[in-house]
Design an enzyme around this catalytic site. Structure first.
Site: not given
Ligand code: GLY
Length: 464
Positions: A185, A246
């Site tokens: 992330d 994601d």
């Molecule tokens: N990237 C993790 C979520 O969307 O919760």
């Protein structure tokens, strides 16, 4: 890419039209404010820009034949200069609600920022931001408050937003020294903070942070499976073969690093991951898996998992929204039409599952009761739909813009808190279907709601 929105309802005449173009596109002082000069400046423009006209009917009514001549010049100039994307014919739904939302957000957030300097918020306690500055500094959502601050600074020029964003950005430096905290992330953490700062101010430290984060993200690429691995594990390779949808939203950090450094490694890794995601995450009906597990040694596909959604094979709505927006962004950064086609398939699936009230559940496949919602999914999908609408033709563009409008209006009318003593905006956000807690405030819900409203009123700094 910069965006210049011309609103036919606001432009009162020729002079204002040229003034707006000159200000927003940075034309030189000697710009002659006529159509020949406009053509010359546009064909010489050396930056990527999307120019949109909304409310074309009002524009034509006020400018008459000059409007027709102007539209011809825009089409010709865009045909001549490939850096210009001209979107002259999008029929945006009425914007009154978006202007009102913009006013309410800027008024409320000025009160919020005055009491929030130094915080790294995720949610609220009794309406007041919590603070993840301590042990929680590596949490994946810690860049979104920065994104809100830079969007607000860009739109209003209020220095307190910038100062507060700079404090947050520096705090995130500790994450670089936490190997277990660094994960896939990096885009969510450093695009809305350091990279936004660099784009707005040119800060060399911010550029350095963005490139460090991009290098770390690139280092998570599994070359045999051609995916960026998600999360970390206890050193037992338990999650070494995991990838998640994601992560499509983290790829723009790699596209940015490629643009900055011209090193094609970043581009190759981003596009190889996007290709893998297209192949293994997107189902034939346009819905998306959350987690896909590969054998990390051979790259072979093993299984898909339900992750934060209802279950295996279900449709976690935030995951659908990440896919919709993420593939659109891969198209924006690469121009590869297959990503646009994938984004459109995901968008069509999403739109066909929007419930009557326009409010989005946590999973499109969840049982009717409890009817838990996730407002974050609606806000993220709206951002993707608006970007998609600007890149597809005619009726398809109208349909995506209208769907975004429907989602955003539902949030604006039913799920926004405008109390200035309360720090959050969006209600009923949910992190995961099987969590104990549902329907609370989450910082990325507010971030993407602001981004979507900013897109609708032409005030956005492009973060992704
Ligand atoms: N990237 C993790 C979520 O969307 O919760």
């Amino acid at each position: 890419m910069e965006t210049c929105v011309l609103d036919g309802e606001k432009i009162t005449g020729r002079e204002e039209l040229h003034d707006r173009l000159a200000a927003s596109l940075g034309f030189p002082d000697w710009y002659g404010r006529n159509l020949d000069a406009l053509y010359d400046c546009l064909t010489d423009l050396d930056k990527e820009v999307e120019i949109r006209l909304v409310h074309e009917a009002a524009f034509r009514e006020k400018l008459g034949e000059y409007a027709t001549a102007f539209l011809g010049v825009m089409r010709d100039a865009a045909g001549e200069n490939s850096r210009i994307q001209w979107k002259g014919d999008i029929k945006m739904p009425e914007q009154d609600w978006a202007q009102q939302a913009f006013g309410k957000i800027t008024k409320k957030m000025l009160a919020v920022v005055r009491r929030s300097k130094g915080k790294v918020p995720y949610t609220t306690v009794d309406g007041i931001f919590d603070d993840w500055s301590g042990k929680g500094i590596s949490w994946w959502t810690n860049g979104f408050w920065g994104g809100m601050l830079w969007q607000l600074y860009h739109a209003t020029g209020e220095p307190l937003y910038r100062e507060t964003a700079e404090v947050l950005e520096e705090k995130l430096d500790r994450v670089f020294m936490d190997n277990g905290g660094m994960d896939h992330d990096s885009g969510f953490r450093w695009l809305p903070t350091a990279v936004a700062d660099y784009r707005l101010t040119g800060s060399p430290q911010s550029k350095n942070r963005g490139l460090r984060a991009a290098s770390d993200l690139a280092g998570r690429f599994n070359p045999v499976g051609k995916f960026i691995r998600a999360w970390n594990d206890d050193g037992d390779a338990g999650r070494a073969g995991w990838a998640i949808i994601d992560c499509m939203m983290n790829l723009p950090l790699l596209y940015w690093a490629y643009e900055e450094t011209k090193d094609p490694r970043f581009l190759h890794i981003a596009t190889m991951h996007a290709d893998t995601a297209e192949k293994y995450f997107i189902r034939p009906d346009g819905s998306a898996n959350h987690i896909v597990v590969f054998d990390p040694f051979t790259g072979e596909y093993k299984e898909s998992l339900g992750g934060q959604g209802y279950g295996q094979g279900s449709s976690w709505t935030r995951g659908q929204a990440w896919a919709l927006y993420g593939f659109t962004l891969s198209y924006i950064h690469t121009g590869n039409p297959k990503y646009l086609e994938t984004a459109a398939r995901v968008a069509d699936y999403f739109i066909s599952h929007i419930p009557e009230a326009g409010l989005i559940p946590i999973d499109f496949c969840q049982p009717p009761e409890p009817a838990w919602e996730d407002s974050t999914a609606a806000a993220i999908a709206s951002c993707g739909l608006l970007e998609l609408a600007a890149r597809v033709p005619g009726q398809q563009a109208d349909a995506y813009a209208a769907a975004a409008d429907r989602l955003l209006k539902a949030l604006y009318e039913k799920r926004c808190n405008w109390d200035e003593n309360c720090d959050y905006i969006l209600e009923k956000c949910s992190a995961a279907y099987h969590d104990e807690r549902h329907e609370f405030s989450i910082i990325y819900g507010d971030y993407y709601f602001i981004e979507a409203v900013w897109k609708r009123v032409g005030k956005e700094i492009f973060i992704w």
